[in-house]
Write a protein that holds these residues in place. Structure first.
Motif, PDB file in Angstrom:
ATOM      1  N   LEU A  57       0.846  -1.190   0.000  1.00 42.94           N
ATOM      2  CA  LEU A  57       0.000   0.000   0.000  1.00 42.94           C
ATOM      3  C   LEU A  57       0.881   1.241   0.000  1.00 42.94           C
ATOM      4  O   LEU A  57       1.923   1.265   0.651  1.00 42.94           O
ATOM      5  CB  LEU A  57      -0.901   0.011   1.238  1.00 42.94           C
ATOM      6  N   GLN A  58       0.449   2.258  -0.703  1.00 45.90           N
ATOM      7  CA  GLN A  58       1.170   3.527  -0.728  1.00 45.90           C
ATOM      8  C   GLN A  58       0.602   4.440   0.351  1.00 45.90           C
ATOM      9  O   GLN A  58      -0.595   4.443   0.605  1.00 45.90           O
ATOM     10  CB  GLN A  58       1.011   4.202  -2.097  1.00 45.90           C
ATOM     11  N   ASN A  59       1.477   5.198   0.994  1.00 46.58           N
ATOM     12  CA  ASN A  59       1.031   6.245   1.907  1.00 46.58           C
ATOM     13  C   ASN A  59       1.928   7.466   1.708  1.00 46.58           C
ATOM     14  O   ASN A  59       2.874   7.427   0.928  1.00 46.58           O
ATOM     15  CB  ASN A  59       0.973   5.760   3.363  1.00 46.58           C
ATOM     16  N   ALA A  60       1.641   8.537   2.400  1.00 49.23           N
ATOM     17  CA  ALA A  60       2.379   9.789   2.202  1.00 49.23           C
ATOM     18  C   ALA A  60       3.855   9.658   2.553  1.00 49.23           C
ATOM     19  O   ALA A  60       4.694  10.354   1.979  1.00 49.23           O
ATOM     20  CB  ALA A  60       1.743  10.903   3.035  1.00 49.23           C
ATOM     21  N   ASP A  61       4.191   8.769   3.467  1.00 50.42           N
ATOM     22  CA  ASP A  61       5.567   8.610   3.915  1.00 50.42           C
ATOM     23  C   ASP A  61       6.357   7.600   3.098  1.00 50.42           C
ATOM     24  O   ASP A  61       7.539   7.425   3.315  1.00 50.42           O
ATOM     25  CB  ASP A  61       5.592   8.186   5.387  1.00 50.42           C
ATOM     26  N   GLY A  62       5.698   6.882   2.203  1.00 47.55           N
ATOM     27  CA  GLY A  62       6.357   5.843   1.417  1.00 47.55           C
ATOM     28  C   GLY A  62       5.386   4.739   1.092  1.00 47.55           C
ATOM     29  O   GLY A  62       4.395   4.937   0.406  1.00 47.55           O
TER      30      GLY A  62
END
Length: 97
Positions: A23-28
């Motif tokens: 999964l992608q998130n804002a931190d990586g």
């Protein structure tokens, strides 16, 4: 598991294999490893036909530089396909569906 913090994503995947989901998130990104476990009433391992099941997860948080920043384990009753990325934003968030 803290020995993985600071290692690269590539080294982690080379050692543990590919995740079942990313999964992608804002931190990586978050690498998700999952095992479905079947337990009988006496808490011993059982067969899928005669036991209840749950999922044991390993979440591996990787920053934008490709380094592991945090790992955590969790048990849930739902499969990896039902994990909501928005609920995994913070490392203290639970991964409810």
């Amino acid at each position: 598991m803290d020995s993985w913090v600071g290692k690269t994503k590539q080294i982690f995947i080379k050692t543990l294999g590919p995740p079942v989901r990313t999964l992608q998130n804002a931190d990586g990104e978050i690498l998700i490893y999952a095992d479905q476990v079947y337990k009988k009433a006496d808490n011993t391992n059982g067969s899928p036909m005669h036991a209840s099941n749950n999922w044991e997860y390993l979440y591996v948080y990787v920053n934008n530089e490709g380094k592991v920043t945090y790992l955590r384990n969790e048990k849930q009753n739902f499969p990896p396909q039902q994990i909501d990325a928005s609920l995994l934003k913070g490392t203290n968030a639970i991964s409810a569906k």
